[in-house]
Design a protein around this motif. Sequence first.
Motif, PDB file in Angstrom:
ATOM      1  N   MET A 168      47.177  28.194  55.952  1.00  0.00           N
ATOM      2  CA  MET A 168      48.415  27.428  56.155  1.00  0.00           C
ATOM      3  C   MET A 168      48.125  26.101  56.824  1.00  0.00           C
ATOM      4  O   MET A 168      48.652  25.061  56.414  1.00  0.00           O
ATOM      5  CB  MET A 168      49.382  28.254  57.004  1.00  0.00           C
ATOM      6  N   VAL A 169      47.280  26.157  57.863  1.00  0.00           N
ATOM      7  CA  VAL A 169      46.973  24.926  58.597  1.00  0.00           C
ATOM      8  C   VAL A 169      46.404  23.878  57.651  1.00  0.00           C
ATOM      9  O   VAL A 169      46.834  22.723  57.628  1.00  0.00           O
ATOM     10  CB  VAL A 169      45.953  25.209  59.732  1.00  0.00           C
ATOM     11  N   VAL A 170      45.446  24.309  56.826  1.00  0.00           N
ATOM     12  CA  VAL A 170      44.727  23.355  55.988  1.00  0.00           C
ATOM     13  C   VAL A 170      45.629  22.825  54.862  1.00  0.00           C
ATOM     14  O   VAL A 170      45.605  21.639  54.533  1.00  0.00           O
ATOM     15  CB  VAL A 170      43.448  23.999  55.419  1.00  0.00           C
ATOM     16  N   ARG A 171      46.442  23.710  54.315  1.00  0.00           N
ATOM     17  CA  ARG A 171      47.357  23.248  53.254  1.00  0.00           C
ATOM     18  C   ARG A 171      48.327  22.221  53.832  1.00  0.00           C
ATOM     19  O   ARG A 171      48.585  21.185  53.224  1.00  0.00           O
ATOM     20  CB  ARG A 171      48.112  24.446  52.666  1.00  0.00           C
ATOM     21  N   GLY A 172      48.807  22.529  55.034  1.00  0.00           N
ATOM     22  CA  GLY A 172      49.711  21.591  55.701  1.00  0.00           C
ATOM     23  C   GLY A 172      49.034  20.256  55.942  1.00  0.00           C
ATOM     24  O   GLY A 172      49.607  19.186  55.695  1.00  0.00           O
ATOM     25  N   LEU A 173      47.795  20.332  56.380  1.00  0.00           N
ATOM     26  CA  LEU A 173      47.023  19.125  56.667  1.00  0.00           C
ATOM     27  C   LEU A 173      46.866  18.290  55.395  1.00  0.00           C
ATOM     28  O   LEU A 173      46.995  17.055  55.409  1.00  0.00           O
ATOM     29  CB  LEU A 173      45.656  19.536  57.222  1.00  0.00           C
ATOM     30  N   ALA A 174      46.596  18.996  54.278  1.00  0.00           N
ATOM     31  CA  ALA A 174      46.411  18.289  53.016  1.00  0.00           C
ATOM     32  C   ALA A 174      47.700  17.577  52.602  1.00  0.00           C
ATOM     33  O   ALA A 174      47.675  16.436  52.123  1.00  0.00           O
ATOM     34  CB  ALA A 174      45.976  19.272  51.928  1.00  0.00           C
ATOM     35  N   MET A 175      48.826  18.264  52.814  1.00  0.00           N
ATOM     36  CA  MET A 175      50.122  17.653  52.490  1.00  0.00           C
ATOM     37  C   MET A 175      50.354  16.409  53.322  1.00  0.00           C
ATOM     38  O   MET A 175      50.750  15.357  52.840  1.00  0.00           O
ATOM     39  CB  MET A 175      51.250  18.650  52.799  1.00  0.00           C
TER      40      MET A 175
END
Lengths: 499, 319
Positions: B134-141
């Motif tokens: 979740m953290v990384v997907r959020g970061l990518a967004m």
Amino acid sequence: MAETILKMSNIEKSFNSINVLNQVDFEVKKGEVHALMGGNGAGKSTLMKILTGIYQLDEGTIEIDGKEHIFKNTADAEDAGISMIFQEFSLIPKFSVAKNIYLNREPRNKFGFIDDKKMVKDSEAIIKELELKIPPKEIVENVSVGYWQMTEIAKALSKGTKILIMDEPTSTLTKTETEILFRIIKKLKSSGITIIYISHRMDEIFQICDRITVLRNGKNVVTKNSADMTMEEVINSILGGSMRSSFEWVERKASDDRTPLLEVEKLKSGIRVKDVSFTLFEGEILGMAGLMGSGRSETVRTIFGIDPLENGKILVRGEHVKIHSPDKAIKLGLGLVPEDRRSQGLVLGHSVKENMILPSLKKVSKKNLIQNKIANEKVERLIAKLKIKTDDIYKEASLLSGGNQQKIVLAKWLLNDTDILILDEPTSGVDIGAKTDIIEIIREIADLGKAVLVISSEMTELLAMSDRVLVMKDGVVTSSLERKHIESEEDVERAIQIE
Amino acid sequence: MPSKLNDTLKKFDWRQNIVYIAFVLVLIYFSITLQEHGFLTQDNLLNIARQTAMISIMGVAMTFVIASKEIDLSVGSVAALSAITTALTMQAGLGMFAAIFVGLLTGILIGFINGYLVTKIAIPSFLVTLAMMMVVRGLAMWMSGTSPIPIINEHYIFFFGSGNVLGIPILLFWTIIIAVIGHFLLRHSIFGRQTLATGGNETAAIFSGVKTARIKMAVFMGTGAMAALAGMLYAGRLQAGRFTFGDGDELSVIAAVILGGTSLFGGVGTVVGTVIGSIMIGTINNALILQGLDVSQQMMVQGIIIILAVAFGRKKKKV
């Protein structure tokens, strides 16, 4: 004496056309404690699995109280009054003692719900009958392992068992717990319950068993009153052929200018190891005696870098070393055959070969790639040398018998050419044939000039191997006895028990 | 000699090799039933190779993680983030090599954090990587502002996704290179043995001198790096970095690994099996499309296949 309660006649059983049991007759009298002995592969467990309905016999008959029974499954055997307590306990650790005793047979109240009160009360009654002090509401994992076994026995009793089979019941027990167990066995006996007792420990057999049956290669070789047999006779019938001299101590010559390989000074770790000092010389076999909980295992765990060293010094070949991990210990030339080979010594799902080379991967590799030719050759040689019974080097370790598994653990360190070998209860749960093999290997290792430190609770074998015996009590080394000054097992026992 | 044949058959490990048998059966079946739909044409087969490359590449690294009795759910998100960092680096004019470096570093760094939390703080990898997903997907967004970051570097687009050499897609080369390296590492190297021992029985491995914490660090950094590579390949293929890349890939990757014969309980692993597993899933998806079925049906079939594979490959229960 009493009438026959169990009569197994002409039992035949084969697996994949290999004959495991061959015309076995096995007869047990009511209310006796009957020892069932034999090496690995002798057919003991198969016979018992037939009796408990896990396996079905190919031919032969089972009579209980003179009535023929056919066991199609374990429930049939249970209905006939037969229960077995397995080496691996079948309790649910997170359930209470009472819940375990009545597992799957919980008493119901009038609404059809489980009647907890009655369950606890009934459990209490059974526990009381055994003259034990286990609170029935206690969670099993919170009571000592010794009581797990008692819980198992209580469970069997609650089912109205007539014939109780115990498989190596003392292997996990302390001395006091063993005494309690023996007391219970006598009690059960006097209330008419019959016990079939499987064990490799000779002294126990003679202490509590009325009769002994020995199986060898799937045949019943002898059934006799234990009073009419000597220990040698039993060992002879188990091994077949003449008794090996492994259990006799032979003084090994030791030169005067031996160099110390391992020196331990004022070792302290946790609550179990308080003040341990000793020196281990090259070519020496140093035995460690002591009660369960005296800190022996924890001492070697600390030396091997598993438990943290809080105080004290370890010197290897005269050099002060810091050992933070087993990896470091192994690099310094140490090797540990741990207490529990199944959970600590082996990757059970991996092959004989993979297990054996695990500590020595670098030695069988070139540029980080494993050289199968070198590895296989080394493994094959050790399999031959240690007489490990396996189809090939690729056989899964879990499929081997306890004795052969232990030999693999030993072979790991032989392959790694370890200088200082530490063994923690190397023969526990190992049959007598493998036991003598292991003792001989240990002697050979020491003869090569390597140092051996061995913990054992079996006095006979400890005295058979050791050049010197350290006695530990409550985390302290209380004495160091030269083997030649030890006259009998009692000498050491006294040193162990001394206040 | 029938007895010898019988012996070989008995020794043959059906559980481990079920994927190969299934794969061959699937190929034969579709070759016959989908003949006129062009299943066996070169174009279609290369298309399958192209579509499965990213899953295969991540699967190779995931094989190590699962063999060591851990799991990594963050791979899909890491692929997205690495695609974005790579694209951003190129957009900033730092060139292709700097971009590749940044992309890989992104993945390795996240792998390092995963490994650190699992080994040092002792949080189960399922939780660590679920959170990291979740953290990384959020970061990518966040980094991309939810819009695609275009890539115009022709060399990059050629080598990371769209190129063909001798008529063979470059993605297939990537798959082969990674699979061969992975196979040798797992089968023949010290690292591979130690990974399997760690998963088979961690205590016994430690007692035998294996630094299991290091092994786990390494396998998580491995999935990080391979997820990054997969992300960069997605970016090269679609000529942009997007935060949606690799969404749901973690499950396809794990499915491929398990289907391939690697044990979810650790200690057993096969890279070749994983790649075959991945291609098999790809082949079935492809065939379903040719047959005119849609995504929803693909998903259902994929789920059923996994259950069947695990059921057939299940270890016989010991008495």
